[in-house]
Design an enzyme around this catalytic site. Structure first.
Site, short mmCIF file in Angstrom:
data_model
loop_
_atom_site.label_atom_id
_atom_site.label_comp_id
_atom_site.label_asym_id
_atom_site.label_seq_id
_atom_site.Cartn_x
_atom_site.Cartn_y
_atom_site.Cartn_z
CG HIS A 1 5.90 -36.50 15.32
ND1 HIS A 1 5.92 -35.44 14.42
CD2 HIS A 1 5.63 -37.62 14.59
CE1 HIS A 1 5.67 -35.90 13.20
NE2 HIS A 1 5.50 -37.22 13.28
CB CYS B 1 9.07 -31.73 13.74
SG CYS B 1 8.48 -33.43 13.50
CB CYS C 1 4.95 -31.27 16.69
SG CYS C 1 6.31 -32.43 16.40
CG ASP D 1 -11.46 -43.16 22.41
OD1 ASP D 1 -10.76 -44.09 22.86
OD2 ASP D 1 -12.68 -43.30 22.20
CB CYS E 1 5.82 -31.93 11.56
SG CYS E 1 4.94 -32.11 13.13
CG ASP F 1 -13.43 -46.00 28.28
OD1 ASP F 1 -13.24 -46.14 29.49
OD2 ASP F 1 -12.59 -46.34 27.43
#
Length: 433
Positions: free
Chosen positions: A395, A369, A366, A326, A364, A118
């Site tokens: 996570h 987890c 990930c 974002d 989950c 940005d």
């Protein structure tokens, strides 16, 4: 690290000079694919020199060329298609010349997929007025063009040419103009960059919003001209797509005017490659405001909504035409103890999790987890161990990225509304976790 075609760095041949200064523009493009029935939302693909981005997509924020506490390899593993860094911060430290010498942002931070930067306009103004991360999302505030955070001094001054501001790090004085912002972002070398705009807030009066909108329009013209010149000078580098930024606060006529002005703007053959929806938005009217601009913008160019990541906001934004977003929130709230769950966000430091040996989310996939329990994360937080930040950021980023991926799949399958109602019904109900 996953084996993915976008993981490959650019070959030397891909960086050779092209016969025409803007010929490399062919390396960027956008195609619309499936659509949400009866709405402005769609799926699509953004094509960049460092790979494709399937939209809608959530773009994790790597403000200073890093997502705090997490390795780039781990962000790849959670499924991120791109990352976004900040020109304001990278200009102050380490300096954009360092990134240019390194071969660009992606090479500098060992990130092989697409990158965004940005313009730094948000940080110049928010930090300049002492508001740090958040200005306001509440349209009920009393307008005050001179608003400054309590016990803070104004560190940024706007004029028609640009902004003069003091560094929040050491107090040194700096100057951003549209031309300087373009130069800095070209040196950073992201695939998608943003025009320099004046950030307004919901504190500002209607008169000031009108003045600022015209200032941002004129800055957008200067950004296009500077971008074209820099593209010519730096034709040995991959083409960088330039997105115009739309302001206008909560006013329909101003938002539509911004979209019309920048959507049709062309300077010396250079037009915007996409658009950023910026400024403070009245959260209660987020979908309406995004819809105003989506109705006016070219259908064949992507739309990026700056600073959105809560589940209900993303469903609303996608339905009304946003393609990418974002936000720092997934990583920032992780560091303060909050984690996402299908049944609502909750706080790991709460005493009830001290002997809870289940993962954050049984559903989950990930890394956190699969391998760690709520009790262990509770202990890490209480002990002030840095590993806590890493595991909970993994996570939260995974949750957010996967949610948007699943929204994209629901659009492709023609079941967006059914999926939205099921996900938000469960999330907002906040049943036992």
């Amino acid at each position: 690290m996953p084996n993915h075609p976008n993981d490959r760095p650019l070959s030397p041949a891909a960086q050779e000079s092209s016969p025409h200064p803007l010929a490399n523009r062919e390396s960027f493009g956008f195609s619309v694919e499936a659509r949400i029935d009866g709405a402005l939302g769609r799926t699509g693909t953004i094509r960049t020199p460092h790979g494709d981005i399937r939209t809608p997509a959530f773009i994790p924020v790597a403000t200073k060329a890093t997502i705090k506490s997490v390795r780039p390899e781990e962000i790849l593993e959670v499924g991120a298609q791109a990352t976004l860094a900040n020109a304001y911060h990278l200009n102050l430290q380490p300096g954009t010349d360092v990134l240019d010498a390194a071969g660009g942002l992606g090479r500098f931070m060992n990130w092989p997929r697409p990158t965004f930067t940005d313009s730094g306009g948000f940080q110049v103004m928010s930090l300049g007025a002492g508001f740090k991360k958040v200005i306001t999302m509440d349209a009920s505030v009393v307008p005050d063009d001179a608003a400054v955070a309590p016990n803070k001094e104004r560190l940024a001054l706007v004029d028609d040419d640009g902004v003069t501001f003091k560094s929040h790090i050491d107090g040194t004085t700096h100057r951003f103009t549209p031309e300087i912002s373009m130069k800095l972002q070209h040196e950073i070398g992201a695939d998608i960059i943003f025009a320099f705009d004046e950030l307004t807030t919901l504190f500002n009066t209607r008169d000031y919003q009108e003045t600022s909108l015209e200032r941002t329009r004129l800055w957008a013209e200067r950004c296009l001209a500077a971008h074209r010149g820099l593209t010519e000078e730096r034709s040995h580098r991959p083409y960088q797509a330039l997105f115009g930024v739309l302001q206008g606060a909560q006013y329909e006529d101003l938002r539509r005017k911004a979209a019309q002005d920048l959507g049709s703007m062309e300077i010396e053959g250079q037009s915007f490659d996409g658009f950023g929806i910026g400024g403070a938005l009245d959260k209660e009217n987020l979908g309406v405001i995004v819809g105003w601009m989506s109705e006016e913008l070219p259908e064949n160019k992507p739309r990026h909504l700056l600073g959105i990541s809560e589940p209900e906001d993303m469903f609303t934004a996608i339905e009304n035409g946003a393609d990418t977003f974002d936000c720092v929130s997934p990583s920032r709230v992780a560091r303060t103890g909050r984690v996402y769950h299908p049944d609502g966000r909750f706080n790991i430091p709460q005493a009830r999790f001290k002997k809870d040996f289940s993962p954050i989310d049984e559903e989950c996939s990930c890394y956190t987890c699969i391998n760690y329990t709520r009790a262990y994360l509770h202990h890490l937080f209480k002990a002030k161990e840095m590993l806590y930040n890493t595991l909970c950021t993994i996570h939260n980023e995974h949750y957010t990225i996967k949610l948007v991926d699943d929204i994209r799949a629901s659009i492709e399958q023609g079941r967006f509304y059914e999926f939205r109602d099921a996900v938000l019904g469960r999330y907002q109900a906040g049943s036992t976790v």
